[in-house]
Enzyme design. Structure first.
Site, PDB file in Angstrom:
ATOM      1  N   SER A 190       6.834  -0.292  34.107  1.00  0.00           N
ATOM      2  CA  SER A 190       6.460  -2.173  32.765  1.00  0.00           C
ATOM      3  C   SER A 190       5.665  -0.553  32.091  1.00  0.00           C
ATOM      4  O   SER A 190       4.974  -1.669  30.602  1.00  0.00           O
ATOM      5  CB  SER A 190       4.815  -2.364  33.258  1.00  0.00           C
ATOM      6  OG  SER A 190       3.821  -1.430  33.787  1.00  0.00           O
ATOM      7  N   HIS A 218       7.637  -7.836  37.577  1.00  0.00           N
ATOM      8  CA  HIS A 218       8.536  -7.670  35.592  1.00  0.00           C
ATOM      9  C   HIS A 218       9.988  -7.545  35.828  1.00  0.00           C
ATOM     10  O   HIS A 218      10.054  -7.892  34.873  1.00  0.00           O
ATOM     11  CB  HIS A 218       7.907  -6.775  35.062  1.00  0.00           C
ATOM     12  CG  HIS A 218       6.626  -6.183  34.711  1.00  0.00           C
ATOM     13  ND1 HIS A 218       5.823  -6.141  33.371  1.00  0.00           N
ATOM     14  CD2 HIS A 218       5.615  -5.144  35.741  1.00  0.00           C
ATOM     15  CE1 HIS A 218       4.802  -5.919  33.859  1.00  0.00           C
ATOM     16  NE2 HIS A 218       4.775  -5.247  34.644  1.00  0.00           N
ATOM     17  N   LYS A 250       2.985 -13.463  35.953  1.00  0.00           N
ATOM     18  CA  LYS A 250       3.630 -12.624  34.816  1.00  0.00           C
ATOM     19  C   LYS A 250       4.919 -14.177  34.425  1.00  0.00           C
ATOM     20  O   LYS A 250       4.427 -14.584  33.257  1.00  0.00           O
ATOM     21  CB  LYS A 250       4.621 -11.249  34.852  1.00  0.00           C
ATOM     22  CG  LYS A 250       3.271 -10.331  35.271  1.00  0.00           C
ATOM     23  CD  LYS A 250       4.020  -8.543  35.131  1.00  0.00           C
ATOM     24  CE  LYS A 250       2.526  -7.507  35.832  1.00  0.00           C
ATOM     25  NZ  LYS A 250       1.512  -7.715  35.026  1.00  0.00           N
TER      26      LYS A 250
HETATM   27  N1  PMP Z   1       2.523  -4.597  40.504  1.00  0.00           N
HETATM   28  C1  PMP Z   1       2.982  -4.163  39.006  1.00  0.00           C
HETATM   29  C2  PMP Z   1       3.942  -3.693  38.560  1.00  0.00           C
HETATM   30  C3  PMP Z   1       2.277  -4.840  37.477  1.00  0.00           C
HETATM   31  O1  PMP Z   1       2.870  -4.780  36.517  1.00  0.00           O
HETATM   32  C4  PMP Z   1       1.249  -5.737  38.179  1.00  0.00           C
HETATM   33  C5  PMP Z   1       0.415  -6.393  37.234  1.00  0.00           C
HETATM   34  N2  PMP Z   1       0.054  -5.654  35.807  1.00  0.00           N
HETATM   35  C6  PMP Z   1       1.195  -6.444  39.297  1.00  0.00           C
HETATM   36  C7  PMP Z   1       1.165  -5.055  40.442  1.00  0.00           C
HETATM   37  C8  PMP Z   1      -0.553  -6.933  39.988  1.00  0.00           C
HETATM   38  O2  PMP Z   1      -0.399  -8.200  39.644  1.00  0.00           O
HETATM   39  P1  PMP Z   1      -0.860  -8.881  39.584  1.00  0.00           P
HETATM   40  O3  PMP Z   1      -1.410  -9.595  37.628  1.00  0.00           O
HETATM   41  O4  PMP Z   1      -1.059 -10.754  40.018  1.00  0.00           O
HETATM   42  O5  PMP Z   1      -2.292  -8.768  39.811  1.00  0.00           O
END
Ligand code: PMP
Length: 402
Positions: A190, A218, A250
């Site tokens: 990310s 992502h 997302k």
């Molecule tokens: N894994 C990754 C790579 C993320 O970017 C995120 C969200 N920032 C999450 C897990 C967590 O997902 P959620 O928003 O559903 O808690």
């Protein structure tokens, strides 16, 4: 006798917060007034949204909104319980069936969030006597999941399959041998928008009898056939990547984590993950919107197509201006700035110009690797992107960066 003053048991709350503020490391929350859409209102200002993970614009899609409203009418506002007791509605079962079909997996399990999936499942997959091998830039929810496990840990260099092989080979010299080895990676990272070499990771893991866990938060809605994610992107089979984790927060535009794989994995996961067993289930509106999101992905391929067309257009535009977009291969496009202070100033100036894109600075990235992280969205028009590029050009020149 000197009487000691009682210690203030909560004094650290303010002092630590003030420390964050004085180091400019505190989060200053912006307020989105209305739906998350390409042109929206933030803190009372009309802006072009360039930092949401709503990749396909589904959070405001009419079919999702309609499904959510309808589910409130038929099923109410809440589920009333955790799923193993009385909160397992027909809607939850439908969502998991639909998701498994979409992911072309034997079965899927929906968690309350992606964070709950990682922190609830990872510690169950590896225990004392096992080893978890993790990419050095994996997401914080993976790091927390790993910390909750009694397994030993090892880290390999970011996206470096050779280093992964080295770490596993070294681990195999241990006596007594590890019972299980679990390799974990983000699918798309990310901060940089680069893609994990999942095909090589799967091959190395297979050679050593290790299990592969990919967090595709992502990648889904972005990569692979119709946005099915990284496993589809590399055309891998279920026995090569045993755990495919993702999120509805997302590209799917709603909220909720999920895991897909074999029926054995799912039976194991819901009986063992405490975050799943002990936390109230999603309200009907959320579940119905997630079902609608999958249906939109299956029936409206234009969103994924537009996302990639916008991604290619904007990345080229930014590069043509003379900026560096780092290792980005996806709709996450970092505009490298270097110094944290300059990146913050850049983002503030962008906001003044009506562009909402956040700076990513130390300690989230190395001190000299600060950037403006832009994230593309299928619903942005070329007109929106041109306006954004103009602002990047103007401020880049103003700050002497291009
Ligand atoms: N894994 C990754 C790579 C993320 O970017 C995120 C969200 N920032 C999450 C897990 C967590 O997902 P959620 O928003 O559903 O808690």
């Amino acid at each position: 006798m000197v009487r000691m003053l009682p210690r203030d048991p909560v004094g650290f709350l303010r002092s630590e917060y003030e420390q964050l503020v004085s180091n400019e490391l505190d989060w200053k929350l912006r307020i989105l007034q209305g739906p998350s859409s390409p042109r929206c209102i933030v803190d009372g200002k009309k802006v072009i949204m360039l930092c949401s993970n709503n990749y396909l614009g589904l959070s405001n899609h009419p079919k999702l909104k309609k499904a959510a409203i309808q589910a409130v009418k038929t099923h109410g506002a809440g589920s009333g319980s955790v799923r193993p007791i009385a909160g397992n509605m027909d809607l939850h079962m439908t969502l998991e069936r639909k998701l498994a079909e979409f992911k072309e997996a034997e079965a899927s399990l929906v968690y309350q969030t992606g964070f709950a999936a990682n922190s609830g499942l990872i510690p169950q997959l590896a225990d004392a006597g096992d080893l978890i091998v993790s990419d050095e830039l994996n997401h914080g929810s993976i790091i927390d999941g790993v910390r909750l496990s009694k397994a030993e840990r090892a880290v390999y260099k970011h996206c470096d399959a050779e280093d992964l092989a080295r770490v596993i080979q070294k681990a195999e010299e241990r006596s007594p041998a590890y019972q299980r080895i679990l390799v974990i990676t983000d699918g798309v990272f990310s901060m940089d928008g680069d893609i994990a070499p999942l095909d090589e990771i799967a091959r190395i893991a297979h050679d050593h009898g290790a299990m592969v866990y990919v967090d595709d938060a992502h990648g889904e809605g972005v990569l692979g056939k119709g946005g099915r994610g990284i496993v589809s992107h590399f055309m891998l089979k279920r026995d090569q990547v045993q755990v495919e984790m993702g999120t509805f927060s997302k590209a799917f535009g709603v909220v909720g984590g999920h895991v897909s794989g074999s029926r054995d994995l799912i039976n194991f996961a819901y009986n063992k993950s405490r975050t799943w067993l002990l936390s109230g289930s999603h309200p009907p509106a959320v579940v119905a919107a997630c079902i609608a999101a999958i249906e939109v992905l299956e029936t409206e391929p234009e969103h994924v197509k537009n996302l990639w067309s916008n991604t290619d257009y904007f990345r080229k535009g930014i590069q043509n201006l003379g900026f560096d977009t780092g290792a980005s291969q996806t709709p996450i496009i970092p505009v490298m700035i270097g110094d944290s202070g300059v990146a913050k100033k850049f983002s503030a100036r962008l906001f003044e110009q009506g562009i909402f894109a956040l700076p990513i600075v130390f300690p989230m990235v190395a001190k000299d690797r600060a950037r403006i992280r832009t994230i593309m969205n299928a619903a942005l028009t070329k007109y929106d992107l041109d306006e954004a590029l103009l602002a990047f050009e103007k401020i880049g020149k103003e700050l002497g960066l291009i």
